[in-house]
Design a protein around this motif. Structure first.
Motif, PDB file in Angstrom:
ATOM      1  N   UNK A  39       0.790  -1.199  -0.113  1.00  0.00           N
ATOM      2  CA  UNK A  39       0.140  -0.001  -0.116  1.00  0.00           C
ATOM      3  C   UNK A  39       0.926   1.109   0.004  1.00  0.00           C
ATOM      4  N   UNK A  40       1.730   1.280   0.743  1.00  0.00           N
ATOM      5  CA  UNK A  40       2.469   2.420   0.714  1.00  0.00           C
ATOM      6  C   UNK A  40       4.034   2.320   0.097  1.00  0.00           C
ATOM      7  N   UNK A  41       4.019   1.260  -0.896  1.00  0.00           N
ATOM      8  CA  UNK A  41       5.479   1.317  -1.742  1.00  0.00           C
ATOM      9  C   UNK A  41       4.722   0.662  -3.200  1.00  0.00           C
ATOM     10  N   UNK A  42       4.029   1.553  -3.824  1.00  0.00           N
ATOM     11  CA  UNK A  42       3.193   0.903  -4.709  1.00  0.00           C
ATOM     12  C   UNK A  42       4.200   0.465  -5.984  1.00  0.00           C
ATOM     13  N   UNK A  43       3.812  -0.039  -7.026  1.00  0.00           N
ATOM     14  CA  UNK A  43       4.756  -0.631  -8.096  1.00  0.00           C
ATOM     15  C   UNK A  43       5.095   0.647  -9.239  1.00  0.00           C
ATOM     16  N   UNK A  44       6.337   0.779  -9.384  1.00  0.00           N
ATOM     17  CA  UNK A  44       6.491   2.026 -10.289  1.00  0.00           C
ATOM     18  C   UNK A  44       5.919   2.001 -11.498  1.00  0.00           C
ATOM     19  N   UNK A  45       5.293   0.658 -12.156  1.00  0.00           N
ATOM     20  CA  UNK A  45       4.739   0.763 -13.456  1.00  0.00           C
ATOM     21  C   UNK A  45       3.312   1.384 -13.166  1.00  0.00           C
ATOM     22  N   UNK A  46       2.771   1.666 -12.023  1.00  0.00           N
ATOM     23  CA  UNK A  46       1.444   2.220 -11.859  1.00  0.00           C
ATOM     24  C   UNK A  46       1.221   3.910 -12.334  1.00  0.00           C
ATOM     25  N   UNK A  54      -3.100  10.213  -3.424  1.00  0.00           N
ATOM     26  CA  UNK A  54      -2.433   9.176  -3.229  1.00  0.00           C
ATOM     27  C   UNK A  54      -2.998   8.504  -1.951  1.00  0.00           C
ATOM     28  N   UNK A  55      -3.556   7.352  -2.195  1.00  0.00           N
ATOM     29  CA  UNK A  55      -4.217   6.476  -0.867  1.00  0.00           C
ATOM     30  C   UNK A  55      -4.682   7.388   0.094  1.00  0.00           C
ATOM     31  N   UNK A  56      -5.704   7.948  -0.431  1.00  0.00           N
ATOM     32  CA  UNK A  56      -6.639   8.880   0.534  1.00  0.00           C
ATOM     33  C   UNK A  56      -7.665   7.902   1.190  1.00  0.00           C
ATOM     34  N   UNK A  57      -7.925   6.854   0.823  1.00  0.00           N
ATOM     35  CA  UNK A  57      -8.974   6.214   1.295  1.00  0.00           C
ATOM     36  C   UNK A  57      -8.358   4.561   1.320  1.00  0.00           C
ATOM     37  N   UNK A  58      -8.836   3.789   2.148  1.00  0.00           N
ATOM     38  CA  UNK A  58      -8.715   2.250   2.168  1.00  0.00           C
ATOM     39  C   UNK A  58      -9.691   1.616   1.593  1.00  0.00           C
ATOM     40  N   UNK A  59      -9.383   0.457   0.811  1.00  0.00           N
ATOM     41  CA  UNK A  59     -10.474  -0.124   0.237  1.00  0.00           C
ATOM     42  C   UNK A  59     -10.993  -1.006   1.409  1.00  0.00           C
ATOM     43  N   UNK A  60     -12.474  -1.430   1.231  1.00  0.00           N
ATOM     44  CA  UNK A  60     -12.932  -1.748   2.519  1.00  0.00           C
ATOM     45  C   UNK A  60     -12.493  -3.141   2.981  1.00  0.00           C
ATOM     46  N   UNK A  61     -11.986  -4.306   2.074  1.00  0.00           N
ATOM     47  CA  UNK A  61     -11.431  -5.351   2.479  1.00  0.00           C
ATOM     48  C   UNK A  61     -10.148  -5.071   3.195  1.00  0.00           C
ATOM     49  N   UNK A  62      -8.957  -4.168   2.801  1.00  0.00           N
ATOM     50  CA  UNK A  62      -8.147  -3.813   3.443  1.00  0.00           C
ATOM     51  C   UNK A  62      -8.392  -3.161   4.803  1.00  0.00           C
ATOM     52  N   UNK A  63      -9.511  -2.456   4.669  1.00  0.00           N
ATOM     53  CA  UNK A  63      -9.682  -1.691   6.088  1.00  0.00           C
ATOM     54  C   UNK A  63     -10.004  -2.719   7.205  1.00  0.00           C
ATOM     55  N   UNK A  64     -11.081  -3.806   6.801  1.00  0.00           N
ATOM     56  CA  UNK A  64     -11.420  -4.877   7.509  1.00  0.00           C
ATOM     57  C   UNK A  64     -10.263  -5.799   8.174  1.00  0.00           C
ATOM     58  N   UNK A  92       6.054   2.994  10.327  1.00  0.00           N
ATOM     59  CA  UNK A  92       6.933   4.194  10.298  1.00  0.00           C
ATOM     60  C   UNK A  92       6.852   4.641   8.714  1.00  0.00           C
ATOM     61  N   UNK A  93       7.020   3.654   7.782  1.00  0.00           N
ATOM     62  CA  UNK A  93       6.670   3.866   6.608  1.00  0.00           C
ATOM     63  C   UNK A  93       5.266   4.404   5.958  1.00  0.00           C
ATOM     64  N   UNK A  94       4.250   3.866   6.733  1.00  0.00           N
ATOM     65  CA  UNK A  94       3.069   4.208   6.690  1.00  0.00           C
ATOM     66  C   UNK A  94       2.782   5.891   6.889  1.00  0.00           C
ATOM     67  N   UNK A  95       3.478   6.332   8.106  1.00  0.00           N
ATOM     68  CA  UNK A  95       3.479   7.392   8.626  1.00  0.00           C
ATOM     69  C   UNK A  95       4.005   8.433   7.704  1.00  0.00           C
ATOM     70  N   UNK A  96       4.898   8.150   7.133  1.00  0.00           N
ATOM     71  CA  UNK A  96       6.053   9.042   6.274  1.00  0.00           C
ATOM     72  C   UNK A  96       5.171   9.126   4.877  1.00  0.00           C
ATOM     73  N   UNK A  97       4.530   8.092   4.275  1.00  0.00           N
ATOM     74  CA  UNK A  97       4.276   7.778   2.856  1.00  0.00           C
ATOM     75  C   UNK A  97       2.546   8.092   2.840  1.00  0.00           C
ATOM     76  N   UNK A  98       1.892   7.536   3.767  1.00  0.00           N
ATOM     77  CA  UNK A  98       0.366   7.412   3.479  1.00  0.00           C
ATOM     78  C   UNK A  98      -0.062   8.783   3.472  1.00  0.00           C
ATOM     79  N   UNK A  99      -1.296   9.038   2.567  1.00  0.00           N
ATOM     80  CA  UNK A  99      -2.177  10.132   2.870  1.00  0.00           C
ATOM     81  C   UNK A  99      -3.530   9.851   3.381  1.00  0.00           C
ATOM     82  N   UNK A 100      -3.552   8.816   3.902  1.00  0.00           N
ATOM     83  CA  UNK A 100      -5.047   8.047   4.265  1.00  0.00           C
ATOM     84  C   UNK A 100      -4.973   8.215   5.921  1.00  0.00           C
ATOM     85  N   UNK A 101      -5.886   9.288   6.466  1.00  0.00           N
ATOM     86  CA  UNK A 101      -5.844   9.415   7.968  1.00  0.00           C
ATOM     87  C   UNK A 101      -6.318   7.988   8.558  1.00  0.00           C
TER      88      UNK A 101
END
Length: 481
Positions: A39-46, A54-64, A92-101
């Motif tokens: 989630x916090x290290x997406x493929x470069x091909x994306x 970027x990752x402002x929302x979690x999909x329901x399955x991942x959040x569950x 720590x990687x989540x805190x640094x890169x994620x935009x999802x509260x």
């Protein structure tokens, strides 16, 4: 969807897959950690996405699934497994890169659960980078994340082995002061305010130097919370107004929270700088006095309450009366200093000194304590009292004694300042009569003899008959008259 869904159990997919003595699957947990890294290290091909998206929302399955991990992390075996597979580093990687509260909130929450176990707490606390990143979460704009961060900090501060590490870390981070003040002064989230208050209360209780620094703070500005993550200059915060604002928010909805904030104020009065910060505010301490006065005279331990209420409210009352007493003594000293310097007897100008409803409330608290004390004696074994000379002092009795001592000190100081006009007012309003005065004298004598004697002299001018009756009930006063 439930906030924290029930954790999954292992179906014994393969031998040795269970985490410790639990029924949880190592394979499943590892797969969630792996997905979290993705989630916090997406493929470069994306395809590129705008920073705001970027990752402002979690999909329901991942959040569950990540919420299930949050629940499972309350188990020590699971917490140890997460530590073994470097979950704190992943977070720590989540805190640094994620935009999802929501993702940030959950990861801080999992760390908070893990920190409940001593060895893990020590590991988390000694990681300087993680410690700094977690303190930065206090500047987050998301209330749920702030709440979980505060819980984590309180958990760490409550463990003696690592408390000093966090105190020192916070002392070296001025932004913590600003962020905490910002929360206390602006948040309407009662649960968050209570938890932040508990953190401040614990910090001040652990370290007087840090408390002094925060009292003296407010002269410098630093970068604080901002919704769009752009630097934002915070107001020039002062600690006392921020505490008062938070106390006003929690007073109606959370009695425990009010207790916390009143205790913070009480801790401030244990140092001269704290008392001065209260009474030398631009309003001269009026806002503080007004709030505490309103609580004592109109909310706590009221005439229509049963006397036993004093047991329930003893700690918050002790904190409030302690602050009022410190303010009273400070302002009294300032007035007398003015008189000596000017060599002129000035009128006692402090607005809170001669307030009869407050004196009436103090006496009512003493009356309620007497009532509770009589009930306690009636329920105790008389033979044990005769053997020891007094009833056993338990923790509840100890807190009531503290309340009584503080109440008597404030009452004695106030009675000593009464004039004939104030006394007549008290008699007219019903705050002073033979019953209330007898209760006051019973509790104040012999320790505060001078105050009682001074008040009795004024009472003679206002009501000679009442003064005579009181002298008959308390012969020691007549001997010294």
């Amino acid at each position: 969807m439930d906030r924290n869904p029930s954790p999954p159990s292992s179906e014994a997919e393969e031998e040795g897959d269970a985490v410790g003595n639990t029924v949880y699957s190592k394979h499943w947990l590892f797969s969630i950690l792996t997905r979290l890294i993705e989630v916090i290290s997406p493929e470069k091909t994306e395809p590129p996405v705008s920073p705001e998206g970027i990752h402002t929302e979690l999909d329901e399955e991942m959040e569950n699934d990540i919420c299930k991990v949050w629940d499972m992390s309350m188990d020590e075996d699971v917490a140890l497994f997460l530590q073994e597979f470097n979950a704190p580093d992943i977070f720590m990687g989540v805190f640094a890169k994620s935009k999802c509260p929501r993702l940030t909130e959950i990861c801080v929450g999992i760390l908070g659960n893990m920190a409940c176990f001593q060895d893990i707490c020590m590991s988390i606390s000694k990681d300087e980078n993680l410690g700094q990143v977690l303190l930065q979460r206090l500047c987050d704009s998301d209330s749920p994340t702030l709440l979980e961060t505060s819980r984590l900090l309180l958990t760490c501060l409550s463990q003696p082995e690592v408390a000093n590490v966090w105190v020192e870390r916070i002392r070296e981070n001025p932004s913590v002061y600003d962020c905490v003040c910002f929360i206390m002064s602006s948040s309407t989230n009662v649960e968050l305010l209570v938890k932040v208050g508990e953190v401040v209360d614990k910090l001040f209780d652990l370290d007087e130097e840090l408390m002094l620094n925060w009292i003296k703070n407010g002269t410098c500005r630093s970068v604080g919370p901002s919704v769009d993550d752009s630097p934002e200059e915070l107001p020039d915060f002062k600690i006392v107004p921020c505490i008062l604002e938070a106390a006003k928010q929690v007073r109606s909805d959370n009695p425990e929270g009010l207790d916390v904030y009143m205790h913070i104020l009480q801790l401030l009065t244990t140092v001269d700088e704290g008392i001065q910060a209260i009474v030398q505010a631009p309003d001269g301490g009026k806002e503080t006095w007004s709030l505490l006065y309103d609580l004592v005279c109109h909310e706590l331990c009221q005439p229509d309450d049963p006397p036993i209420i004093v047991q329930e409210q003893k700690t918050v009352l002790a904190s409030i009366l302690s602050v009022l007493s410190a303010m009273f003594a400070s302002q009294t000293e300032q007035e007398y200093t003015k008189m000596r310097k000017s060599n002129v007897k000035l009128p006692f100008s402090c607005y809170f000194i001669l307030d009869m409803p407050l004196i009436g409330s103090l006496i009512r608290i003493l009356q309620y304590m007497e009532s509770c004390g009589k009930r306690s004696v009636d329920n105790s074994k008389e033979s044990e009292q005769q053997e020891t000379g007094k009833a056993d002092v338990n923790e509840e009795d100890f807190h009531l004694k503290i309340l009584k001592d503080i109440c008597c000190e404030l009452l004695s100081n106030m009675l000593q300042e009464l004039t004939k006009e104030n006394t007549l007012e008290g008699l007219h309003q019903g705050h002073l009569n033979e019953q209330t005065c007898s209760c006051a004298f019973q509790n104040l004598l012999p320790l505060y003899f001078a105050s009682v004697e001074s008040f009795l002299e004024v009472l003679r001018e206002a009501d000679q008959t009442l003064a005579d009756n009181l002298e008959k009930r308390f012969p020691s006063l007549k001997v010294h008259a």
